[in-house]
Design a protein around this motif. Structure first.
Motif, PDB file in Angstrom:
ATOM      1  N   GLN A 177       0.806  -1.223   0.000  1.00  0.00           N
ATOM      2  CA  GLN A 177       0.000   0.000   0.000  1.00  0.00           C
ATOM      3  C   GLN A 177       0.840   1.275   0.000  1.00  0.00           C
ATOM      4  N   LEU A 178       2.156   1.146   0.140  1.00  0.00           N
ATOM      5  CA  LEU A 178       3.017   2.327   0.138  1.00  0.00           C
ATOM      6  C   LEU A 178       2.966   3.009  -1.227  1.00  0.00           C
ATOM      7  N   LYS A 179       2.690   4.282  -1.250  1.00  0.00           N
ATOM      8  CA  LYS A 179       2.544   5.031  -2.502  1.00  0.00           C
ATOM      9  C   LYS A 179       3.682   6.025  -2.698  1.00  0.00           C
ATOM     10  N   VAL A 180       4.863   5.672  -2.198  1.00  0.00           N
ATOM     11  CA  VAL A 180       6.039   6.524  -2.383  1.00  0.00           C
ATOM     12  C   VAL A 180       7.206   5.648  -2.834  1.00  0.00           C
ATOM     13  N   ARG A 181       8.194   6.278  -3.413  1.00  0.00           N
ATOM     14  CA  ARG A 181       9.419   5.593  -3.805  1.00  0.00           C
ATOM     15  C   ARG A 181      10.085   5.040  -2.550  1.00  0.00           C
ATOM     16  N   THR A 182      10.352   3.733  -2.535  1.00  0.00           N
ATOM     17  CA  THR A 182      10.740   3.067  -1.289  1.00  0.00           C
ATOM     18  C   THR A 182      11.913   2.127  -1.495  1.00  0.00           C
ATOM     19  N   LEU A 183      12.895   2.221  -0.593  1.00  0.00           N
ATOM     20  CA  LEU A 183      13.995   1.259  -0.536  1.00  0.00           C
ATOM     21  C   LEU A 183      14.011   0.665   0.866  1.00  0.00           C
ATOM     22  N   SER A 184      13.851  -0.666   0.941  1.00  0.00           N
ATOM     23  CA  SER A 184      13.862  -1.365   2.223  1.00  0.00           C
ATOM     24  C   SER A 184      15.109  -2.238   2.287  1.00  0.00           C
ATOM     25  N   ILE A 185      15.833  -2.164   3.393  1.00  0.00           N
ATOM     26  CA  ILE A 185      17.157  -2.768   3.508  1.00  0.00           C
ATOM     27  C   ILE A 185      17.214  -3.712   4.699  1.00  0.00           C
ATOM     28  N   ALA A 186      18.009  -4.774   4.560  1.00  0.00           N
ATOM     29  CA  ALA A 186      18.271  -5.703   5.652  1.00  0.00           C
ATOM     30  C   ALA A 186      19.767  -5.912   5.783  1.00  0.00           C
ATOM     31  N   GLY A 187      20.256  -5.899   7.016  1.00  0.00           N
ATOM     32  CA  GLY A 187      21.624  -6.299   7.294  1.00  0.00           C
ATOM     33  C   GLY A 187      21.628  -7.803   7.515  1.00  0.00           C
ATOM     34  N   ALA A 188      22.362  -8.541   6.684  1.00  0.00           N
ATOM     35  CA  ALA A 188      22.282 -10.006   6.707  1.00  0.00           C
ATOM     36  C   ALA A 188      22.726 -10.609   8.038  1.00  0.00           C
ATOM     37  N   LYS A 189      23.516  -9.872   8.824  1.00  0.00           N
ATOM     38  CA  LYS A 189      24.006 -10.395  10.094  1.00  0.00           C
ATOM     39  C   LYS A 189      23.127 -10.007  11.278  1.00  0.00           C
ATOM     40  N   GLY A 190      21.943  -9.471  10.997  1.00  0.00           N
ATOM     41  CA  GLY A 190      21.064  -9.121  12.097  1.00  0.00           C
ATOM     42  C   GLY A 190      19.591  -9.104  11.750  1.00  0.00           C
ATOM     43  N   ASP A 191      19.263  -9.017  10.461  1.00  0.00           N
ATOM     44  CA  ASP A 191      17.867  -8.919  10.039  1.00  0.00           C
ATOM     45  C   ASP A 191      17.403 -10.191   9.335  1.00  0.00           C
TER      46      ASP A 191
END
Length: 259
Positions: A177-191
């Motif tokens: 449902q997000l209606k904005v330009r979006t970058l979602s990030i994960a740190g592989a050693k914690g997320d």
């Protein structure tokens, strides 16, 4: 100058970004303490939606042009997404890390808020100082004495109760449902890497208000293989480089592995 709002994680404060700020000098940066944290400890409640409301007021009052790029870490990332869901007209883009939907054992542990509260109290109040410093330094995190002192004071039962309900209810449907330009990030050693992969799919499957496929605007999800959860305190220069490239629409650093 373009305005960027930096939203810190739970229990920390604006000092979380102390090593990031020098690398963002080309931007107009707003750096609040969120409700129930440090200088804003008197502002209640500290719920995600109310915190997003306060950030919205900050953007309206102080952002250039009344809009801002919103950057959030952990709790700050969820607040940023809550803001973008409720008032997308204020958000030029989202750059969030450690703020994907929580599932599985992580959801179970986060639902047990007393565990979070007493774990934080144990690490920062009851055990010797060197234990927490050793734990964070072993992850490569650089926390100042001032930040650790603020974190001690920010660990309250009220904050734990307020912080988690919205976060626990956040799902991939909300991501779609997000209606904005979006970058979602994960740190592989914690997320949760599998969940950030599903988040990437959710962002790609979004539709516009006219029910058209979401445009190719760079939105998506990223994994940083060497990063832990709060990697803005681990790799502050890289964090700033990523934010700067994202805001400017430039190529992201090579460490950013796109999914």
């Amino acid at each position: 100058q373009t305005t960027i709002v930096l939203l810190h994680g739970g229990f920390t404060c604006r000092l979380e970004f102390a090593l990031v700020l020098p690398h963002l000098s080309d931007f107009h940066v707003l750096l609040p303490d969120l409700p129930l944290h440090s200088a804003s400890r008197h502002i209640k409640p500290g719920t995600t939606d109310k915190s997003a409301w306060y950030v919205a007021q900050l953007i309206r009052s102080h952002a250039h042009g009344g809009k801002a790029h919103v950057v959030g870490v952990s709790m700050g990332g969820y607040i940023g997404q809550c803001l973008a869901l409720d008032q997308p007209d204020l958000v030029l883009s989202l750059f969030v890390t450690g703020a994907a939907p929580i599932v599985g054992i992580r959801l179970f542990m986060a639902s047990w808020t007393r565990f979070t509260y007493y774990t934080m109290r144990l690490m920062l109040h009851w055990l010797p100082d060197w234990v927490y410093r050793y734990q964070t330094s072993s992850l490569g995190l650089r926390l100042s004495d001032e930040l650790i002192a603020e974190m001690r004071d920010n660990i309250t039962w009220e904050l734990v109760q307020d912080m988690f309900p919205w976060i626990l209810s956040f799902t991939l449907d909300h991501v779609r449902q997000l209606k904005v330009r979006t970058l979602s990030i994960a740190g592989a050693k914690g997320d949760d890497v599998p969940m950030i992969e599903r988040t990437a799919d959710a962002l790609r499957s979004r539709r516009t208000s006219q029910d058209e496929a979401w445009p190719q605007d760079g939105s998506g999800a990223i994994v940083l293989r060497e990063a832990t959860h709060g990697w803005d305190m681990q790799f502050p220069e890289l964090f700033a480089q990523g934010v700067s490239a994202w805001v400017r629409g430039e190529r992201l650093p090579t460490e950013f592995e796109r999914l």
